[in-house]
Design a protein around this motif. Structure first.
Motif, PDB file in Angstrom:
ATOM      1  N   GLN A  38     -32.097 -24.753 -18.181  1.00  7.30           N
ATOM      2  CA  GLN A  38     -32.133 -26.083 -18.800  1.00  7.30           C
ATOM      3  C   GLN A  38     -33.045 -27.023 -18.012  1.00  7.30           C
ATOM      4  O   GLN A  38     -33.802 -27.800 -18.590  1.00  7.30           O
ATOM      5  N   LYS A  39     -32.960 -26.940 -16.689  1.00  2.00           N
ATOM      6  CA  LYS A  39     -33.813 -27.764 -15.842  1.00  2.00           C
ATOM      7  C   LYS A  39     -35.281 -27.422 -16.080  1.00  2.00           C
ATOM      8  O   LYS A  39     -36.135 -28.312 -16.156  1.00  2.00           O
ATOM      9  N   LEU A  40     -35.566 -26.135 -16.219  1.00  2.00           N
ATOM     10  CA  LEU A  40     -36.939 -25.706 -16.472  1.00  2.00           C
ATOM     11  C   LEU A  40     -37.446 -26.257 -17.799  1.00  2.00           C
ATOM     12  O   LEU A  40     -38.566 -26.767 -17.887  1.00  2.00           O
ATOM     13  N   GLU A  62     -39.585 -16.511 -20.100  1.00  2.00           N
ATOM     14  CA  GLU A  62     -38.406 -16.283 -19.261  1.00  2.00           C
ATOM     15  C   GLU A  62     -37.941 -17.608 -18.650  1.00  2.00           C
ATOM     16  O   GLU A  62     -38.562 -18.146 -17.734  1.00  2.00           O
ATOM     17  N   TYR A  63     -36.865 -18.143 -19.167  1.00  2.00           N
ATOM     18  CA  TYR A  63     -36.315 -19.395 -18.663  1.00  2.00           C
ATOM     19  C   TYR A  63     -35.139 -19.058 -17.758  1.00  2.00           C
ATOM     20  O   TYR A  63     -33.992 -19.079 -18.171  1.00  2.00           O
ATOM     21  N   TYR A  68     -37.887 -21.083 -12.842  1.00  2.00           N
ATOM     22  CA  TYR A  68     -37.771 -22.485 -12.425  1.00  2.00           C
ATOM     23  C   TYR A  68     -38.279 -22.654 -10.992  1.00  2.00           C
ATOM     24  O   TYR A  68     -39.093 -23.538 -10.698  1.00  2.00           O
ATOM     25  N   THR A  69     -37.848 -21.785 -10.109  1.00  2.00           N
ATOM     26  CA  THR A  69     -38.262 -21.824  -8.709  1.00  2.00           C
ATOM     27  C   THR A  69     -39.762 -21.577  -8.580  1.00  2.00           C
ATOM     28  O   THR A  69     -40.455 -22.273  -7.829  1.00  2.00           O
ATOM     29  N   VAL A  74     -45.338 -23.441  -7.373  1.00  2.00           N
ATOM     30  CA  VAL A  74     -46.762 -23.516  -7.701  1.00  2.00           C
ATOM     31  C   VAL A  74     -47.205 -24.959  -7.917  1.00  2.00           C
ATOM     32  O   VAL A  74     -48.261 -25.374  -7.427  1.00  2.00           O
ATOM     33  N   LEU A  75     -46.407 -25.752  -8.626  1.00  2.00           N
ATOM     34  CA  LEU A  75     -46.759 -27.157  -8.826  1.00  2.00           C
ATOM     35  C   LEU A  75     -46.817 -27.908  -7.492  1.00  2.00           C
ATOM     36  O   LEU A  75     -47.730 -28.712  -7.264  1.00  2.00           O
ATOM     37  N   GLU A  76     -45.871 -27.631  -6.640  1.00  2.00           N
ATOM     38  CA  GLU A  76     -45.845 -28.277  -5.330  1.00  2.00           C
ATOM     39  C   GLU A  76     -47.085 -27.902  -4.515  1.00  2.00           C
ATOM     40  O   GLU A  76     -47.726 -28.753  -3.907  1.00  2.00           O
ATOM     41  N   GLU A  77     -47.428 -26.633  -4.523  1.00  2.00           N
ATOM     42  CA  GLU A  77     -48.616 -26.192  -3.792  1.00  2.00           C
ATOM     43  C   GLU A  77     -49.886 -26.814  -4.364  1.00  2.00           C
ATOM     44  O   GLU A  77     -50.782 -27.201  -3.629  1.00  2.00           O
TER      45      GLU A  77
END
Length: 122
Positions: A38-40, A62-63, A68-69, A74-77
């Protein structure tokens, strides 16, 4: 209150905007008791442009907790990682106006810049 349209992230802004978006999402969604799937889905809904394309590619169909992790990592990097933060700090130092004569004002301005960088990245 959670207002998604006001907190979208499209990747066109600098590291500081990613930091604000990440803090907002973590507070409003990430810390809630709900499934990571849901968070994803909520995260994907708050992304536009390049970040959305990156996240969609990683998540695929794939949710899951792993998706999610992986998306967050990847976004953080890419947008707020330590390498980008260091480059931003170096750029701020390199573009600081050359100090031609020592004055109290320019010394305080430079000291403030250094203190901000040290506080933020250590």
């Amino acid at each position: 209150m959670f207002k998604p349209k006001e907190h979208k992230f499209d990747g066109t802004t600098k590291t500081e905007e990613w930091t604000k978006f990440r803090a907002f999402f973590t507070t409003a969604v990430g810390s809630r008791r709900m499934l990571d799937s849901q968070k994803l889905l909520m995260l994907l809904d708050l992304l536009d442009g390049e970040p959305k394309k990156i996240a969609d590619r990683i998540a695929g169909d794939e949710y899951s907790t792993r998706s999610y992790t992986d998306v967050w990592h990847v976004l953080e990097e890419h947008y707020g990682g330590l390498i980008k933060a260091k480059k931003d700090a170096l750029n701020r130092l390199e573009t600081f106006p050359k100090i031609k004569a020592f004055t109290k004002e320019n010394a305080l301005e430079f000291a403030s810049l250094l203190a901000n960088i040290i506080r933020k990245y250590t």
